[in-house]
Design an enzyme around this catalytic site. Structure first.
Site, PDB file in Angstrom:
ATOM      1  NE  ARG A 297      -4.230  -2.057   1.452  1.00 63.43           N
ATOM      2  CZ  ARG A 297      -5.237  -2.526   2.192  1.00 63.43           C
ATOM      3  NH1 ARG A 297      -5.318  -2.238   3.484  1.00 63.43           N
ATOM      4  NH2 ARG A 297      -6.164  -3.279   1.641  1.00 63.43           N
ATOM      5  CG  HIS A 440      -4.150  -0.795  -7.875  1.00 61.35           C
ATOM      6  ND1 HIS A 440      -3.090  -1.169  -8.651  1.00 61.35           N
ATOM      7  CD2 HIS A 440      -3.851   0.456  -7.424  1.00 61.35           C
ATOM      8  CE1 HIS A 440      -2.192  -0.207  -8.659  1.00 61.35           C
ATOM      9  NE2 HIS A 440      -2.631   0.780  -7.942  1.00 61.35           N
ATOM     10  CD  GLU A 441      -1.864  -4.063  -3.470  1.00 59.23           C
ATOM     11  OE1 GLU A 441      -2.222  -4.390  -2.334  1.00 59.23           O
ATOM     12  OE2 GLU A 441      -1.191  -4.789  -4.222  1.00 59.23           O
ATOM     13  N   GLY A 442      -7.013  -2.239  -2.464  1.00 57.01           N
ATOM     14  CA  GLY A 442      -7.979  -1.729  -1.492  1.00 57.01           C
ATOM     15  C   GLY A 442      -8.446  -0.344  -1.877  1.00 57.01           C
ATOM     16  CD  GLN A 447      -6.465   1.425   1.756  1.00 53.40           C
ATOM     17  OE1 GLN A 447      -5.789   1.452   2.793  1.00 53.40           O
ATOM     18  NE2 GLN A 447      -6.458   0.388   0.936  1.00 53.40           N
TER      19      GLN A 447
END
Lengths: 600, 600
Positions: A297, A440-442, A447
């Site tokens: 992240r 992407h990546e959450g 978040q």
């Protein structure tokens, strides 16, 4: 002037702000003194400028194509990655024991940032390979590490992360890919994976997929997910490729940006058996994946920051040379036109970009240093504290740049006007590339839930109070400089608003109402974090500006830091106060809206 | 459900809010009763959905190409425009005397909006033709009108606006194109024009360029600009094409979005003589151009709004059907996944889009009605007042949607997640298309200078006070509804902040400092304007919600208006207060920054 890095600023953050030169005092980093770091940064800059940047437009315009189940893509992508691997950058932060160069993560982030600024989509292959190799290194068996890790660290085989499926994007607990024991300790993996960056490519002989899948007897949801290493090509005990592992490329996604990175739909085990090897323990796959999530992240936030930085540097360069119009106090049409940097609004757009991208870069490097501190400081309490702060700041470092460095790209386009809207300049590409980072990546929303639910809610705000303590320490130091008085006052207001909103949110018993504005809370907390970064930088600058022997170049540099801090506190912090007030109210008009309200 | 228009909302704005049905009471609009208007809206919707929308992705992916000095482009573009012209939409708002259908501009805006939402870049050819025809109609000689106007109004020949040059984008006073008298009342036009949308195309036999150029003895700057009609093909006295007029296409720009609209670099008079005919008076070209600027700038803001609307409707449709995750209060992984519209953050993103796009649409239509009022009310004082308010609001209606409906597109992409980032869905295209709107027809910064300098500064804030009076009238009406109490209170604060900031700015004697934050002032004033629009809509809604006989569909519709108003006052208005406070401070850290501060 470089269009991808401001080395003066990077040096300021690394060596004046974060004191990265002292990392060499730790035994494992003994060889990374300032000179060694400079050399690595020089090498990265040369590769970024001479190899990655010149091909960025070409690989964007010539998107990878899906031809007979294979990928065709420009050779330039693979060539750049080969040069990057040959210079040792894939293995820069891995231990020497596994063939790495054992450098601090801080240095790794700073060095790779230059290539990312030049050409994010090409660097993604390296980013994913390092992430997959990190997972393998942390949880894999000795056999798996022996067979796959060297090739990944040398950049001969690339890696991927296979999490999402068509019906399970953000909701990973709903994946359906099955891993059935074959009786010999291996598993037959069957299912469809979606959004797999680098899932197929025309660059390396093998691809090492890190695949989330469920065992036949797994409990439902995210507690029933295991992690598997699934290679594209099977290998024998000496690591030689023996034949395909039956992973079919079902299609490529065609994206707004980051086009040089293939993004794939992969079918596992449909055309024949696909064999996988478990990594770590059964049903702990997601937990293990999250072990590496902080770095991943930070990487996404850092990519957003670097796109912002490249746009900032390019638009500043343009503004200094493009002639257009006349100053506000001298409108004589017979006088010559002036560089547009003379116009107040252009300078405002530049200062807003500077505040966002330099602030975000400092935050990314601060968090990277926390990664190092959590891994390598000798004192256990310091290690744990670094880990806690890193956990708290991870949603911020992922999201804030994804929002505000994208905004910076918007203003970089604006400075170039019509030219910025054309593909003759890199601004529109940076803007397209950057738009992915909130997804992407959450996602942004995830978040926000992570910050408010897991990172603040779980310990009743204890870690947040610890972070506020860190901020107050900087603030108290900044009060020594009269010049920073107004900035300190605005930071006081923002902190008070943060504390007040947090109290109200923690006291709220309705989980839906408590988290309804979590995204907004995250954004405002990001502003407080950036406000702190800027007060920190401005305090260092004020101390230097007091030196009468300062060179003119240094005086301008530190004065720029003062102005950027002022910009941030004056233009930006009041918006955080407004957002916290909204969160504190616990009001959310969207909560009461039936689906039918949105459109006919 | 339509993906390009919410007819329920459009009807609400036209007939409940703006009382457009009463336009038929004016003699020139006598045939436009509600039934006639509905029929035209139906026709526009059918063409938008059946002709413009289906080809939008195709014409975006197949950008016009420059081949041997000519344009090649998909035939679908011309076919759609032919259908649009055949239905009478090019001439909808022109007087019957010149072959038009003499409809109100309000109806023209509402009807064309649907095609714009479906496919902005194709509609641009019509938009520019109408703008050029309007100029010709207002200032051209009877001969020129006779020769060119019918073909333009029938959509057989398209028109363009040729303003910018490579060295003169925002700074039009610096154009170099020369118009030299040929002794017979015509002029030889020579120079290079840049950013000419529709400047060349493969659709119509002739193109009618409206060209800004300078006479040999013209005074310097913007007071020395004249306007010329310059056809691509010369015509004889009967309007028959006789041969080329020596305008060379030097190249096409390759843009981020709006790709189906050619954007050209044109050379006039280099390969042979290019003949032009003056329109209006010498040296008054820019002034005449500005005569039509209100409509053009409403058009740009309206295009931004329509892109926002299309994204909103698409993302709402997706959110109602896409299954992912579980509600905050029921996380059982064995329970089925729910439509993502159940998630609070998704609904928040939808409500934020609704507030932006429905508010902006109402503002665009309100301003279009001011165009009608300024032209057709019998009372001179009413006409003048409409003209003044229109002038004041033009920079707002151009800029606010360009900023906040682009933001809406950003959140529409976010709701679709990875899918939104792909070219399989229209969201990323809308986002790309929309990014242009802050740039053309006067950049954001130029709109800010226009508002603060020309529209507020020039009359000491008199027109602004008039507008505030209008707003206060709505506000006083809204106070009758208890439900709107908090919204009224927040609007009071925003108005007080606006007045206070305006006083400070008008009192400032330093022109550079006064206008340094003009863009921010414009954005904040836009928020006040939208806050007013929402209070207006919410007041109408509250009145209807009090009716116990209201249908369930209507109850939901009006309740949605209440929530959107609340969203805007709660989430958005406080940011306007913060921006006005910044403007009032007259602080601008960017002003003190030397060019060297921005980058190495």
């Amino acid at each position: 002037m470089s269009l991808i890095v401001d080395r003066r600023d990077l040096d300021f953050v690394l060596f004046e702000m974060l004191d990265a030169g002292r990392l060499a005092e730790r035994p494992q980093f003994a060889q990374y003194d300032r000179a060694a770091m400079d050399q690595i940064l020089d090498t990265a800059q040369a590769l970024a400028e001479e190899v990655f940047l010149p091909i960025a437009a070409e690989v964007d315009a010539n998107e990878p194509r899906f031809v007979n189940g294979q990928v065709e893509q420009p050779a330039a992508t693979g060539a750049a990655l080969r040069a990057w691997a040959d210079a040792g950058f894939f293995g820069l932060a891995f231990d020497e024991a596994v063939g790495g160069l054992q450098a601090p993560w801080t240095l790794y982030t700073a060095a790779t940032g230059m290539a990312v600024a030049a050409n994010t989509p090409v660097t993604n292959y390296a980013f994913l390979t390092v992430a997959a190799a990190n997972l393998l290194n942390a949880f894999g068996s000795e056999t798996l590490k022996r067979l796959y890790l060297p090739a990944m660290i040398e950049g001969r085989w690339f890696g991927t992360m296979c999490l999402s499926e068509p019906q399970a994007g953000s909701s990973l607990g709903d994946i359906r890919t099955m891993a059935t024991p074959r009786g010999d300790g291996t598993y037959a993996v069957r299912g469809n994976k979606m959004w797999i960056s680098g899932g197929e490519q025309a660059i390396t002989d093998n691809i090492v997929h890190m695949v989330l899948a469920k065992l036949p007897d797994a409990p439902p949801g995210s507690r029933g997910i295991s992690l598997f290493l699934v290679p594209k090509m099977r290998v024998d005990d000496d690591g030689n490729i023996t034949g395909p592992n039956n992973i079919a490329l079902a299609g490529l996604n065609h994206k707004l940006g980051q086009r040089a990175t293939t993004n794939c739909l992969l079918n596992f085990g449909e055309a024949g058996e696909t064999i996988g090897w478990m990594i770590g323990e059964p049903n702990r796959g997601l937990e293990q994946m999250f072990h590496m999530m902080n770095e991943a992240r930070i990487g996404v936030g850092h990519a957003a920051t670097m796109a912002g930085l490249a746009g900032y540097l390019h638009s500043a360069d343009y503004a200094r040379t493009r002639l257009q119009g006349r100053p506000a106090d001298s409108r004589n049409p017979a006088s010559p036109q002036v560089p547009i940097i003379r116009h107040a609004d252009v300078r405002r757009m530049l200062l807003s970009q500077k505040a966002a991208v330099e602030g975000a870069q400092a935050l990314c490097l601060f968090c990277s240093k926390l990664v190092d501190d959590a891994a390598t400081t000798t004192d256990a309490a310091t290690r744990e504290r670094a880990g806690r702060l890193l956990g708290l700041l991870t949603p911020v470092v992922k999201s804030w740049p994804s929002e505000h460095c994208l905004e910076a790209n918007k203003w970089a386009i604006q400075i170039l006007g019509g030219y910025g809207y054309t593909r003759d300049y890199p601004l529109e590409r940076l803007y397209r590339d950057n738009r992915l980072n909130h997804i992407h990546e959450g996602t942004f929303a995830i978040q926000g839930m992570d910050l408010l639910g897991r990172k603040i809610g779980a310990d009743g705000g204890e870690t947040l109070r610890e972070m506020i303590g860190v901020i107050r320490q900087t603030l108290d130091g900044a009060r020594a400089f009269a010049q920073l008085g107004p900035d300190c006052a605005r930071m006081d207001s923002a902190l008070a608003a943060l504390e007040s909103a947090t109290r109200a949110l923690l006291a709220c018993q309705d989980p839906e109402r408590r988290t309804a504005n979590a995204t907004i809370f995250l954004d405002a907390f990001g502003h407080v974090t950036l406000g702190w970064i800027w007060l920190w930088q401005a305090s260092l600058a004020e101390a230097r500006l007091a030196d009468p022997a300062l060179s003119e170049a240094d005086r301008l540099f530190y004065f720029g830091k003062r102005q950027a801090c002022r910009y941030f506190s004056l233009h930006e912090l009041p918006h955080a106060v407004a957002r916290f007030a909204l969160c504190e109210s616990l009001e959310s008009p969207a909560l009461d809206c039936a689906p039918e309200i949105f459109g006919e």
